[in-house]
Scaffold this active site. Structure first.
Site, PDB file in Angstrom:
ATOM      1  N   ASN A  48       0.827  -1.212   0.000  1.00 47.45           N
ATOM      2  CA  ASN A  48       0.000   0.000   0.000  1.00 47.45           C
ATOM      3  C   ASN A  48       0.865   1.267   0.000  1.00 47.45           C
ATOM      4  O   ASN A  48       0.369   2.364   0.229  1.00 47.45           O
ATOM      5  CB  ASN A  48      -0.904   0.028   1.231  1.00 47.45           C
ATOM      6  CG  ASN A  48      -1.788  -1.193   1.327  1.00 47.45           C
ATOM      7  OD1 ASN A  48      -2.442  -1.573   0.363  1.00 47.45           O
ATOM      8  ND2 ASN A  48      -1.803  -1.834   2.485  1.00 47.45           N
ATOM      9  N   HIS A 134     -14.720  -1.886   4.909  1.00 50.53           N
ATOM     10  CA  HIS A 134     -13.577  -2.609   5.491  1.00 50.53           C
ATOM     11  C   HIS A 134     -13.943  -3.243   6.841  1.00 50.53           C
ATOM     12  O   HIS A 134     -14.778  -2.729   7.576  1.00 50.53           O
ATOM     13  CB  HIS A 134     -12.450  -1.585   5.688  1.00 50.53           C
ATOM     14  CG  HIS A 134     -11.132  -2.156   6.089  1.00 50.53           C
ATOM     15  ND1 HIS A 134     -10.690  -2.150   7.403  1.00 50.53           N
ATOM     16  CD2 HIS A 134     -10.143  -2.730   5.358  1.00 50.53           C
ATOM     17  CE1 HIS A 134      -9.483  -2.689   7.446  1.00 50.53           C
ATOM     18  NE2 HIS A 134      -9.123  -3.046   6.225  1.00 50.53           N
ATOM     19  N   GLU A 177     -15.988   3.986   2.786  1.00 54.82           N
ATOM     20  CA  GLU A 177     -14.626   4.217   2.322  1.00 54.82           C
ATOM     21  C   GLU A 177     -14.716   5.149   1.128  1.00 54.82           C
ATOM     22  O   GLU A 177     -15.747   5.186   0.447  1.00 54.82           O
ATOM     23  CB  GLU A 177     -13.977   2.890   1.877  1.00 54.82           C
ATOM     24  CG  GLU A 177     -13.698   1.948   3.017  1.00 54.82           C
ATOM     25  CD  GLU A 177     -13.157   0.593   2.540  1.00 54.82           C
ATOM     26  OE1 GLU A 177     -12.203   0.565   1.763  1.00 54.82           O
ATOM     27  OE2 GLU A 177     -13.707  -0.425   2.970  1.00 54.82           O
ATOM     28  N   SER A 181     -10.826  -0.568  -0.496  1.00 52.87           N
ATOM     29  CA  SER A 181      -9.548  -1.267  -0.375  1.00 52.87           C
ATOM     30  C   SER A 181      -9.516  -2.533  -1.224  1.00 52.87           C
ATOM     31  O   SER A 181      -8.446  -2.957  -1.649  1.00 52.87           O
ATOM     32  CB  SER A 181      -9.277  -1.618   1.082  1.00 52.87           C
ATOM     33  OG  SER A 181     -10.298  -2.449   1.578  1.00 52.87           O
ATOM     34  N   ASP A 206     -13.747   7.093   5.237  1.00 52.48           N
ATOM     35  CA  ASP A 206     -12.503   6.368   5.499  1.00 52.48           C
ATOM     36  C   ASP A 206     -11.583   6.570   4.289  1.00 52.48           C
ATOM     37  O   ASP A 206     -11.811   6.015   3.216  1.00 52.48           O
ATOM     38  CB  ASP A 206     -12.817   4.886   5.730  1.00 52.48           C
ATOM     39  CG  ASP A 206     -11.562   4.057   6.027  1.00 52.48           C
ATOM     40  OD1 ASP A 206     -10.477   4.432   5.546  1.00 52.48           O
ATOM     41  OD2 ASP A 206     -11.679   3.028   6.712  1.00 52.48           O
ATOM     42  N   HIS A 209      -7.167   4.579   1.603  1.00 52.96           N
ATOM     43  CA  HIS A 209      -6.488   4.425   0.310  1.00 52.96           C
ATOM     44  C   HIS A 209      -6.577   5.667  -0.565  1.00 52.96           C
ATOM     45  O   HIS A 209      -6.060   5.678  -1.675  1.00 52.96           O
ATOM     46  CB  HIS A 209      -7.047   3.207  -0.438  1.00 52.96           C
ATOM     47  CG  HIS A 209      -6.802   1.925   0.284  1.00 52.96           C
ATOM     48  ND1 HIS A 209      -5.669   1.161   0.098  1.00 52.96           N
ATOM     49  CD2 HIS A 209      -7.526   1.291   1.242  1.00 52.96           C
ATOM     50  CE1 HIS A 209      -5.711   0.103   0.895  1.00 52.96           C
ATOM     51  NE2 HIS A 209      -6.831   0.160   1.595  1.00 52.96           N
ATOM     52  N   LYS A 240      -0.311   3.491   5.017  1.00 55.05           N
ATOM     53  CA  LYS A 240      -0.345   3.194   3.584  1.00 55.05           C
ATOM     54  C   LYS A 240       0.510   4.219   2.837  1.00 55.05           C
ATOM     55  O   LYS A 240       1.717   4.203   3.003  1.00 55.05           O
ATOM     56  CB  LYS A 240      -1.790   3.082   3.142  1.00 55.05           C
ATOM     57  CG  LYS A 240      -2.343   1.787   3.742  1.00 55.05           C
ATOM     58  CD  LYS A 240      -3.797   1.532   3.655  1.00 55.05           C
ATOM     59  CE  LYS A 240      -4.072   0.183   4.343  1.00 55.05           C
ATOM     60  NZ  LYS A 240      -5.429   0.030   4.813  1.00 55.05           N
TER      61      LYS A 240
END
Ligand SMILES: *Cc1c(COP(=O)(O)O)cnc(C)c1O
Length: 395
Positions: A48, A134, A177, A181, A206, A209, A240
């Site tokens: 990541n 997640h 998110e 992910s 979230d 990423h 990440k």
């Protein structure tokens, strides 16, 4: 009573029967671009570290200097005496990155989600959660005791239909998110914000990423969609693209103060070491100062998309590009075989299986990074195409 060894035997047997036995890959060495496993050096397409900041010279130099003076541990929770200048500086840097007045650092992203959702929500409240969220969000929601309503993945209509079920006087948290992910899809933030505002729901995003990958300068999804300041709660990880360890919430000073008082995973867990804070701060400053890694990442993404389009019928063109690409295989055992074939060719990728994804929806996940060379990206695309065409031949 059943013994521990009976329990362990049945746990392992269950995993085996489902083709879901997991092993920790014995990594012998890791550098910016490769991992060495079982004596073989493989191009790492499972990390990541999207911008390669864990090996960026500016970050390494700052950390090396700081390491001479700093203690190895924070030695207690922030609220006892684990606080430090380095952690406070990091919170200033995160607030700047996320364009908020305040931020609060937790020991990990997982701690952040658990602590934040359980501090804010309780029995009688409502949480609306994207179907593909997640595990750390799912666990947090369960632990909070709030009533959970699941909306269809990235589907604003389903979100709105569920919001209609929430009583007017209830506190309602919408959790999603921003870059997912598992498959790299991007939440339709403009629509989600519009709906949340119309219903008076609170939005928690979230950004695990999205931080370092979305937006012109890598600040994340608000920057990507030109919606600065519109999300109530921004969550992210330092593990990440920010190349360290820890998690954070960015928001109003009132929010971070409430969490300081109520987030149990912050209060009852040791603060992250000052050196990890220095590393994350250095990564944030590098991200904001040096556009080269993000430019290189975007070049690699475009290259991979083009190569896959040339060779397969997989269309990876998306409105908003991210470094994560799913190669959907389906069967749990087959995905392990596919990953082994890529390892054979010198490429390490992640195999995602239940419960990370639903049963029968196993996939390879390709994570691109700024450190990958054109040759390795092109060659990976060629090997994946072979696997896909062989799969199509057999089915
Ligand atoms: C990785 C991840 C987390 C957890 O962050 P850590 O810092 O690794 O604990 C939370 N949410 C999402 C979406 C993630 O991918």
């Amino acid at each position: 009573m059943k013994s521990l060894s009976q329990r362990i035997t049945s746990l392992i047997a269950e995993a085996k029967n489902l083709g879901l036995l997991r092993h920790i890959p014995q990594v012998e060495k890791r550098d910016a671009e490769t991992v060495k496993i079982a004596g073989r050096t493989l191009f790492n397409f499972a990390s990541n570290d999207y911008l390669g900041l864990s090996h960026h010279p500016a970050v390494l130099e700052t950390v090396a200097k700081a390491a001479k003076e700093l203690p190895t541990s924070s030695s207690s929770s922030r609220l006892i005496c684990g606080d430090s200048e380095q952690l406070r500086q990091l919170e200033t840097d995160i607030a700047e990155l996320k364009q908020r007045e305040s931020s609060l650092v937790f020991p990990s992203g997982y701690h952040t989600n658990i602590g934040t959702i359980c501090a804010l929500c309780r029995k009688g409240d409502f949480i609306l959660s994207d179907n593909d969220n997640h595990a750390s969000l799912i666990d947090a929601i369960r632990l909070s005791g709030a009533t959970v309503l699941i909306f269809k993945h990235n589907d604003p209509e389903s979100l709105e239909a569920n919001l209609k079920k929430v009583p007017d006087e209830a506190f309602c948290l919408v959790v999603t998110e921003s870059v997912f992910s598992t498959d790299g899809s991007v939440a339709p933030l403009p629509k989600i914000i519009e709906i949340c505002e119309r219903y008076g729901a609170t939005l928690m995003l979230d950004e695990a990423h999205a931080t370092g990958t979305l937006g012109e300068t890598g600040r994340g999804t608000e920057e990507q969609f030109n919606l600065k300041g519109r999300c109530h709660i921004l969550m992210g990880t330092l593990g990440k693209a920010l190349a360290s360890l820890g998690g954070f919430i960015a928001g109003s000073p009132e929010l971070t103060s409430a969490l300081t008082n109520r987030a149990r995973s912050l209060i009852y867990s040791t603060a992250l070491p000052p050196l990890s804070a220095v590393a994350a701060s250095a990564a944030i400053r590098t991200l904001l100062k040096d556009p080269a890694p993000l430019e290189k990442l975007r070049k690699n993404i475009q290259l991979f998309v083009n190569e896959m389009k040339k060779r397969t019928d997989l269309d990876f063109s998306r409105k908003v590009q991210t470094p994560i690409f799913p190669i959907r295989i389906g069967d749990e055992r087959e995905v392990i075989v596919a990953r082994a074939k890529l390892i054979e060719k010198g490429f390490y990728t992640a195999a995602l299986r239940y419960p990370t994804v639903p049963k029968g929806a196993a996939m390879l996940r390709i994570s691109l990074s700024a450190v990958h060379s054109e040759e390795s990206v092109t060659s990976l695309a060629a090997h994946i195409s072979e696997i896909i065409s062989e799969k199509n031949r057999l089915s």
